[in-house]
Design an enzyme around this catalytic site. Structure first.
Site, PDB file in Angstrom:
ATOM      1  CG  HIS A  50      -1.775   1.243   1.310  1.00  0.00           C
ATOM      2  ND1 HIS A  50      -2.789   1.491   0.415  1.00  0.00           N
ATOM      3  CD2 HIS A  50      -1.758   2.312   2.159  1.00  0.00           C
ATOM      4  CE1 HIS A  50      -3.368   2.642   0.718  1.00  0.00           C
ATOM      5  NE2 HIS A  50      -2.749   3.164   1.766  1.00  0.00           N
ATOM      6  CB  SER A  51       1.115   4.273   0.364  1.00  0.00           C
ATOM      7  OG  SER A  51       1.464   5.615   0.203  1.00  0.00           O
ATOM      8  CB  VAL A  52       6.071   4.083  -0.150  1.00  0.00           C
ATOM      9  CG1 VAL A  52       5.997   3.577   1.272  1.00  0.00           C
ATOM     10  CG2 VAL A  52       7.483   3.890  -0.685  1.00  0.00           C
ATOM     11  CB  SER A  81      -3.318  -0.888  -2.158  1.00  0.00           C
ATOM     12  OG  SER A  81      -4.170  -0.065  -1.396  1.00  0.00           O
TER      13      SER A  81
END
Length: 247
Positions: free
Chosen positions: A92-94, A120
Site C-alpha cells: 500500500h502506498s510506497v 494499493s
C-alpha cells in the site's frame, strides 16, 4: 547468506501455513504491525506475512533505506528462499512501489515469480510525479500534508519528541517513493490487481488504471474513501485477492 534468524527479522509474524503466502509491504513510516490484524482474516487459504523493513519496530537500530534499488535488493536477498513456491505480494502506498519493484527484480533475476501482484493507493510507477514532493518539507508543512491524507497518529501531534524520533524514518520512506525513476521494460509475466480509494488525492482513478499497462492480466478495484480507504475493508479486499488468484 540468508539464515533463519535473518529471515525472522523480515517476517516477525512468521510465514507458516498451508495457504498462499501473501507478503505485505507497509505505507510510509509504518511497520509490519499495520498488517497484524489482517492475519485473522487470512484463514487457511491465505497466510498473511507482514514484512518488517529496516529502521522500524524491532529493526529500529538499523538504517532505513532512502534508495529504492538498494531497498529492493535488500528485501529479495533478505527474504531469500521465502520468495519461492506459492506466494503473492501486496503493498500500500510506497509499499505498492516496493512490491512492484520486488516482483520485477525477481523476474529479472530469473527467480520463481509470485502468483499475483497486488498494489494499493499509489499512482502507477511509470507516470511522472506531478505532486508536491514531501521528503524535504519543513516539519510543520509535512505534518499538515500527512494530516490531510488521514492516518497520521494523533500521539505524534501531541508529543513533539515522539514526532522528531519518527520523522527520519518517514522521510526515508518518502525518499524511496519520490526518487524512483521508472526504467521501461517488458510487462510483468504475472497478473496484477490495483486497489484504491475513489477520493484518494495521491492515486486518482486514471493513475490507478495506468497500472494495467504493466501486466497483460490486470484489474482495478476501487472503494469509497481516501488514501487510507483500507481501514475497515480488509475482509472485502482479501475476498478480491482470493477471487483474482482463483481466476
Amino acid at each position: 547468506m540468508t539464515t533463519a534468524s535473518t529471515t525472522r527479522s523480515w517476517l516477525p509474524y512468521g510465514s507458516t501455513g498451508t495457504g498462499t503466502r501473501l507478503f505485505c509491504f507497509p505505507h510510509a513510516g509504518a511497520s509490519a504491525a499495520v498488517y497484524a490484524g489482517w492475519r485473522a482474516a487470512g484463514n487457511d487459504d491465505l497466510v498473511i506475512c507482514p514484512v518488517e523493513l529496516p529502521g522500524r519496530a524491532a529493526r529500529g537500530r538499523e538504517t532505513a533505506h532512502h534508495d529504492p534499488d538498494a531497498l529492493v535488493d535488500d528485501i529479495v536477498d533478505g527474504l531469500g528462499a521465502e520468495l519461492t513456491g506459492d506466494y503473492a505480494l501486496f503493498g500500500h502506498s510506497v509499499g505498492a512501489l516496493v512490491a512492484y519493484l520486488v516482483a520485477r527484480r525477481i523476474v529479472e533475476r530469473g527467480g520463481p515469480p509470485p502468483r499475483h501482484l497486488f498494489v494499493s493507493g499509489r499512482a502507477a510507477p511509470q507516470l511522472p510525479n506531478t505532486r508536491r514532493e514531501l521528503r524535504a518539507l519543513p516539519t510543520d508543512d509535512l505534518v499538515e500534508e500527512l494530516r490531510a491524507l488521514g492516518g497520521f497518529p494523533d500521539v505524534l501531534l501531541k508529543e513533539r519528541s515522539l514526532l522528531e524520533m519518527f520523522l527520519p524514518l518517514l522521510r526515508a520512506d518518502l525518499s524511496v517513493n519520490e526518487v524512483y525513476r521508472h526504467v521501461p521494460g517488458p510487462p510483468l509475466p504475472i497478473p496484477l490487481t490495483a486497489f484504491g480509494g475513489v477520493d484518494d488525492p495521491r492515486a486518482e482513478k486514471s493513475e490507478l488504471a495506468a497500472w494495467q499497462e504493466l501486466s497483460a492480466d490486470s484489474a482495478v478495484v476501487t472503494y469509497p474513501g481516501g488514501h487510507f480507504y483500507l481501514e475497515g475493508r480488509v475482509p472485502e479486499v482479501l475476498d478480491v485477492v482470493r477471487m483474482r488468484m482463483a481466476g
